[in-house]
Design an enzyme around this catalytic site. Structure first.
Site, PDB file in Angstrom:
ATOM      1  N   ALA A 171      -6.903   0.893  -2.363  1.00 47.46           N
ATOM      2  CA  ALA A 171      -8.164   0.178  -2.593  1.00 47.46           C
ATOM      3  C   ALA A 171      -8.123  -0.498  -3.958  1.00 47.46           C
ATOM      4  O   ALA A 171      -7.418  -0.039  -4.854  1.00 47.46           O
ATOM      5  CB  ALA A 171      -9.320   1.168  -2.538  1.00 47.46           C
ATOM      6  N   GLY A 177      -5.622   3.773  -0.088  1.00 44.80           N
ATOM      7  CA  GLY A 177      -6.200   2.952   0.970  1.00 44.80           C
ATOM      8  C   GLY A 177      -5.157   2.123   1.720  1.00 44.80           C
ATOM      9  O   GLY A 177      -5.383   1.753   2.880  1.00 44.80           O
ATOM     10  N   GLU A 199      -3.825   4.507   4.138  1.00 43.05           N
ATOM     11  CA  GLU A 199      -4.892   4.788   5.112  1.00 43.05           C
ATOM     12  C   GLU A 199      -4.984   3.669   6.150  1.00 43.05           C
ATOM     13  O   GLU A 199      -5.234   3.927   7.327  1.00 43.05           O
ATOM     14  CB  GLU A 199      -6.223   4.973   4.369  1.00 43.05           C
ATOM     15  CG  GLU A 199      -6.262   6.307   3.625  1.00 43.05           C
ATOM     16  CD  GLU A 199      -7.475   6.465   2.728  1.00 43.05           C
ATOM     17  OE1 GLU A 199      -7.615   5.646   1.802  1.00 43.05           O
ATOM     18  OE2 GLU A 199      -8.267   7.390   2.944  1.00 43.05           O
ATOM     19  N   GLU A 233      -5.249   9.409  -4.869  1.00 39.11           N
ATOM     20  CA  GLU A 233      -6.678   9.381  -5.230  1.00 39.11           C
ATOM     21  C   GLU A 233      -7.071  10.472  -6.208  1.00 39.11           C
ATOM     22  O   GLU A 233      -7.886  10.264  -7.103  1.00 39.11           O
ATOM     23  CB  GLU A 233      -7.544   9.493  -3.970  1.00 39.11           C
ATOM     24  CG  GLU A 233      -7.680   8.200  -3.177  1.00 39.11           C
ATOM     25  CD  GLU A 233      -6.546   7.956  -2.204  1.00 39.11           C
ATOM     26  OE1 GLU A 233      -5.492   8.633  -2.320  1.00 39.11           O
ATOM     27  OE2 GLU A 233      -6.695   7.084  -1.341  1.00 39.11           O
TER      28      GLU A 233
HETATM   29  C1  3H9 Z   1      -7.949   4.319  -3.025  1.00 39.04           C
HETATM   30  O1  3H9 Z   1      -7.105   3.761  -2.396  1.00 39.04           O
HETATM   31  C2  3H9 Z   1      -9.234   4.856  -2.473  1.00 39.04           C
HETATM   32  C3  3H9 Z   1      -9.283   4.943  -0.977  1.00 39.04           C
HETATM   33  O2  3H9 Z   1      -8.808   6.176  -0.515  1.00 39.04           O
HETATM   34  C4  3H9 Z   1     -10.683   4.839  -0.464  1.00 39.04           C
HETATM   35  C5  3H9 Z   1     -11.545   3.743  -0.872  1.00 39.04           C
HETATM   36  C6  3H9 Z   1     -12.902   3.823  -0.262  1.00 39.04           C
HETATM   37  N1  3H9 Z   1      -6.484  -1.584  -7.728  1.00 39.04           N
HETATM   38  O3  3H9 Z   1       0.487  -0.106 -13.024  1.00 39.04           O
HETATM   39  P1  3H9 Z   1       0.905  -1.508 -13.206  1.00 39.04           P
HETATM   40  C7  3H9 Z   1      -3.226  -3.390 -11.212  1.00 39.04           C
HETATM   41  S1  3H9 Z   1      -7.819   4.551  -4.686  1.00 39.04           S
HETATM   42  C8  3H9 Z   1      -6.639  -2.573  -8.618  1.00 39.04           C
HETATM   43  O4  3H9 Z   1       0.981  -2.061 -14.580  1.00 39.04           O
HETATM   44  P2  3H9 Z   1       3.480  -0.837 -12.135  1.00 39.04           P
HETATM   45  C9  3H9 Z   1      -3.111  -2.846 -12.623  1.00 39.04           C
HETATM   46  O5  3H9 Z   1      -4.366  -2.646 -13.200  1.00 39.04           O
HETATM   47  C10 3H9 Z   1      -6.372   3.702  -5.140  1.00 39.04           C
HETATM   48  N2  3H9 Z   1      -5.693  -2.931  -9.500  1.00 39.04           N
HETATM   49  O6  3H9 Z   1       2.277  -1.815 -12.458  1.00 39.04           O
HETATM   50  C11 3H9 Z   1      -2.305  -3.924 -13.290  1.00 39.04           C
HETATM   51  O7  3H9 Z   1      -3.185  -5.002 -13.522  1.00 39.04           O
HETATM   52  P3  3H9 Z   1      -3.062  -5.881 -14.839  1.00 39.04           P
HETATM   53  C12 3H9 Z   1      -5.212   4.559  -4.972  1.00 39.04           C
HETATM   54  C13 3H9 Z   1      -4.560  -2.245  -9.466  1.00 39.04           C
HETATM   55  O8  3H9 Z   1       4.483  -1.660 -11.433  1.00 39.04           O
HETATM   56  C14 3H9 Z   1      -1.370  -4.405 -12.179  1.00 39.04           C
HETATM   57  O9  3H9 Z   1      -1.977  -3.998 -10.947  1.00 39.04           O
HETATM   58  N3  3H9 Z   1      -4.074   3.905  -5.570  1.00 39.04           N
HETATM   59  C15 3H9 Z   1      -4.341  -1.185  -8.580  1.00 39.04           C
HETATM   60  O10 3H9 Z   1       3.879  -0.086 -13.350  1.00 39.04           O
HETATM   61  C16 3H9 Z   1       0.011  -3.818 -12.272  1.00 39.04           C
HETATM   62  O11 3H9 Z   1      -0.109  -2.398 -12.330  1.00 39.04           O
HETATM   63  C17 3H9 Z   1      -3.626   4.200  -6.815  1.00 39.04           C
HETATM   64  O12 3H9 Z   1      -4.137   5.065  -7.489  1.00 39.04           O
HETATM   65  C18 3H9 Z   1      -5.361  -0.871  -7.668  1.00 39.04           C
HETATM   66  N4  3H9 Z   1      -5.230   0.093  -6.755  1.00 39.04           N
HETATM   67  O13 3H9 Z   1       2.884   0.239 -11.115  1.00 39.04           O
HETATM   68  C19 3H9 Z   1      -2.429   3.417  -7.272  1.00 39.04           C
HETATM   69  N5  3H9 Z   1      -3.111  -0.680  -8.808  1.00 39.04           N
HETATM   70  O14 3H9 Z   1      -1.700  -6.525 -14.772  1.00 39.04           O
HETATM   71  C20 3H9 Z   1      -2.649   2.880  -8.652  1.00 39.04           C
HETATM   72  C21 3H9 Z   1      -2.578  -1.408  -9.799  1.00 39.04           C
HETATM   73  O15 3H9 Z   1      -4.197  -6.817 -14.755  1.00 39.04           O
HETATM   74  N6  3H9 Z   1      -1.592   2.021  -9.090  1.00 39.04           N
HETATM   75  N7  3H9 Z   1      -3.445  -2.349 -10.209  1.00 39.04           N
HETATM   76  O16 3H9 Z   1      -3.173  -4.895 -15.965  1.00 39.04           O
HETATM   77  C22 3H9 Z   1      -0.399   2.483  -9.544  1.00 39.04           C
HETATM   78  O17 3H9 Z   1      -0.103   3.651  -9.489  1.00 39.04           O
HETATM   79  C23 3H9 Z   1       0.563   1.490 -10.124  1.00 39.04           C
HETATM   80  O18 3H9 Z   1      -0.176   0.354 -10.475  1.00 39.04           O
HETATM   81  C24 3H9 Z   1       1.701   1.044  -9.174  1.00 39.04           C
HETATM   82  C25 3H9 Z   1       2.478  -0.133  -9.829  1.00 39.04           C
HETATM   83  C26 3H9 Z   1       2.644   2.225  -8.970  1.00 39.04           C
HETATM   84  C27 3H9 Z   1       1.171   0.581  -7.840  1.00 39.04           C
END
Ligand code: 3H9
Length: 702
Positions: A63, A102, A105, A125
């Protein structure tokens, strides 16, 4: 605006592609796009199967977290999943890179799942303080069983595609081109007349009793200490025994609750703060970025060896220099032992360990080290010695190469002035153990060039560390707050009547990974004393606070390494045992200073240690040593064991309210004297009813 979802026809296969850089987050726009694409496909009788795939490097990071502060709107995640699951043709998800939260999911609502063999799938999450709210607590148990689902959600860590296949989360693994293999898979489904297969129609095969839940929690107990989300996860997973519609309604209500809780606000704050602190703000480099393929470390002590491993682990060639061949041999031994232990624990293969070890080459001539793209000096913490090393490096290195110092106490500005090119000098403050710690403080002087800073950020990215920029000043961000605030107050509390065990337990119960006295014993009381001598000398100010730690150092009670410190340690063990002799020593030191000891409650310990931390944090901010309050939160949550689920000291202060913080600081100021002087910034913000978060926002806008 570019379309985030596209639809194409490949004969009978309807190809839906998510393209929402940088991480294909399932934003509202993506949900709209997916629903539209399905509707478009259903109108075409020629489309017999649907394939959902993504562009870029990953399937989806889940998400869109930046949309959590507003209602999901139509279509919600649940509406989307229901639409996918009830589609009258089979829907296949093809996963590459990562499928998280998400994103996974969505894949679980599809009827079939393919994954590239190198892909990873996870439910992170819980690391954001929320429960999966788009069906995972109901669909995951139906696919892999309730126990495995609980474990995957508690851990928050992704699993490999082969593991996902073994668990039943993925139907087939793919090598090579995913799109081609997935299209072939779709055609096979048609040939074999395999249609929709809704996950919601399955039943959960296993059920969980109390003992199984406790066993599932156990491996994650440390990471989840003090957290509430885990209980909501259990409640949601238990609801998967009910009908799907009942379970999904319960999940929605629990997800909503978790989103609104303080823990989630704090963890989301840290998530974005870490990404923001890793960006170079307000400086523009005009030079092409320097590539970092080979790095040199000067000084083969424990720190130098740790830094060498950090780079070798990232695949960078390392030259480690020391004048003393014995030091080089000892360093080799440290590195070898560390890699041996990683192999034994199954963290890396023998092959990888050998490769990394070979990537670190010992050199005795400084000129050899000067062949590196970036040089980090990590010699003994002595100003004259360090000045000599950097000035020698300055003569040997071409002008565009960066010279970094790993000093934690000395003035980087003075070091820079020992060279003819101060623009290329900065501090890279690594923490122990350098190969494993998450934080990297990047210390800039008034002269450090944008190019040098840019290279430092790239070092952090390369090493997968969280970067925070600090201006060069006493203790930078973290140690200044620790010495002038947190540790100072802990020592005062000891003199006034608390015991080391009480102070540590109170702060550990608050959520710190380790209390201050146990930290001192672990790092060595002598290390703290030496660092303080350097620091206070640099500031030309007296250090009246650490009388106990300094006396322990004088007595040779250095902590774990000598078996005695603030505690006793039996035969090289790590268990801290309360020591009555230390209490007597504290009583004596208090008496010498005319301090009448009294009973002190845990609440007072926590309040004073935290408020003094926050107060000095505000000074650090006001003096421009840290650029944002959120940067301070990153330093403390990633480098000093502050509980992440409380968001860091400045976020925590905001949750208390700065007017309340100010009032309590004033109270301590009146009682305890000058060193509790309220920070000017807290006085200003407290008076205006503002928060550190608002201060960050307003300073970002100018
Ligand atoms: C969910 O899914 C809830 C659902 O169950 C239900 C909903 C109702 N959203 O980390 P990076 C951005 S909760 C928005 O530097 P990497 C991040 O801010 C979600 N933005 O890169 C950054 O932006 P900016 C569960 C996101 O290669 C850019 O992307 N998912 C999101 O080192 C690059 O990110 C997570 O918890 C997001 N979901 O790592 C995963 N994710 O350039 C969270 C990233 O403007 N994300 N951004 O600063 C991560 O763990 C890492 O970002 C990932 C990439 C491993 C994906």
């Amino acid at each position: 605006m570019a379309k985030t979802v596209t639809f194409d026809e490949l004969g009978p296969v309807g190809l839906i592609c998510i393209d929402n850089p940088p991480v294909n987050a399932i934003s509202h726009a993506v949900r709209v796009g997916l629903i539209d694409a399905i509707a478009q496909a259903e109108k075409k009788s020629s489309i017999k199967v649907l394939l959902i795939i993504s562009g870029g490097e990953l399937f989806s990071a889940g998400a869109d977290i930046s949309e959590f502060d507003r209602p999901q709107g139509d279509p919600s995640f649940q509406q989307l999943q229901t639409r996918v699951e009830s589609c009258h043709v089979a829907v296949v998800a093809a996963i590459h890179g990562l499928a998280l939260g998400g994103g996974l999911e969505l894949a679980m609502a599809c009827h079939y799942r393919l994954a590239h063999k190198n892909a990873r799938l996870g439910m992170p999450e819980i690391t954001l303080g929320i429960i999966p709210g788009a069906g995972a607590t109901q669909r995951l148990p139906r696919l892999i069983g309730a126990r495995a689902a609980l474990d995957m959600i508690f851990s928050g860590k992704p699993i490999s595609a082969p593991d996902a296949k073994a668990k039943g989360l993925v139907d087939e693994l793919v090598e090579g081109d995913l799109r081609v293999a997935a299209t072939d898979f779709c055609k096979r489904l048609l040939q074999e007349k395999r249609g929709p297969r809704p996950t919601c129609n399955r039943t959960v095969v296993d059920s969980l009793d109390e003992a199984e839940i406790a066993a599932a929690l156990l491996p994650h107990a440390r990471a989840l200490k003090g957290r509430t989300t885990q209980y909501l996860v259990v409640e949601a997973i238990q609801a998967s025994k009910l009908s799907f519609s009942q379970g999904i309604a319960i999940e929605a209500a629990l997800a909503q609750r978790s989103l609104a809780c303080r823990e989630s606000l704090a963890l989301r704050h840290v998530f974005f703060a870490e990404r923001e602190s890793g960006k170079l703000r307000g400086v523009a480099s005009t030079e092409p970025p320097l590539s970092i393929r080979r790095i040199a470390i000067i000084g083969a002590g424990t720190m130098g060896s740790g830094i060498a491993m950090a780079f070798a682990d990232a695949g960078v060639e390392v030259l480690i220099h020391d004048n003393d061949p014995t030091a080089l041999a000892r360093s080799r031994n440290i590195v070898q032992t560390s890699y041996e232990s990683s192999v034994k624990r199954g963290r890396i293969s023998r092959e990888v360990a050998d490769q990394r070890l070979q990537g670190i080459r010992s050199v005795t001539e400084l000129a050899e080290a000067a062949q590196a793209d970036l040089v980090i000096e990590a010699v003994f913490e002595d100003l004259e010695l360090k000045k000599h090393v950097v000035s020698e490096l300055d003569k040997l290195l071409p002008e565009e190469r960066i010279i970094a110092s790993n000093t934690s106490t000395l003035s980087v500005t003075e070091l820079a002035h020992a060279t003819k090119h101060p623009l290329r000098v900065l501090g890279l403050h690594f923490f122990v153990p350098a190969q494993a710690s998450r934080l990297l403080e990047i210390v800039r002087t008034d002269e450090t060039s944008p190019e040098s800073l840019e290279a430092a950020f790239r070092v952090a990215k390369l090493l997968k560390k969280v970067a925070v920029v600090a201006r060069d000043a006493f203790g930078f961000i973290g140690n200044r707050m620790m010495l002038d605030g947190y540790f100072r107050e802990a020592e005062q509390l000891l003199l006034e009547g608390a015991t080391p065990a009480q102070v540590d337990a109170a702060l550990e119960n608050f959520g710190f990974a380790m209390g201050p006295q146990r930290v001192s014993d672990l790092g060595g009381n002598d290390v703290g004393t030496k660092a303080r001598i350097q620091l206070f000398k640099r500031e030309s100010r007296p250090d009246p606070y650490f009388v106990i730690a300094d006396r322990l150092t004088e007595m040779g009670w250095l902590g774990q390494k000598t078996g005695r410190g603030f505690y006793r340690y039996e035969s090289g063990g790590r268990e801290a045992i309360a020591d009555p002799e230390v209490i007597s020593l504290i009583e004596k030191l208090a008496e010498e200073r005319g301090i009448k000891r009294r009973e002190i409650g845990d609440e007072e310990i926590v309040e004073r240690c935290l408020l003094s931390l926050i107060n000095v944090g505000a000074m650090v901010l006001d003096e421009g040593i840290a650029a944002r309050a959120a940067d301070i939160d990153v330093v403390w949550t990633s480098g000093y064991g502050f509980p992440r689920h409380l968001g860091g000291p400045m976020f925590y202060a905001d949750t208390l309210g700065l007017a309340q913080v100010l009032q309590r600081i004033r109270h301590h100021h009146e009682r305890l004297g000058h060193y509790w002087r309220p920070a000017g910034l807290i006085e200003r913000l407290g008076a205006e009813g503002l928060s550190f978060e608002q201060w960050d926002r307003s300073s970002a806008s100018h």
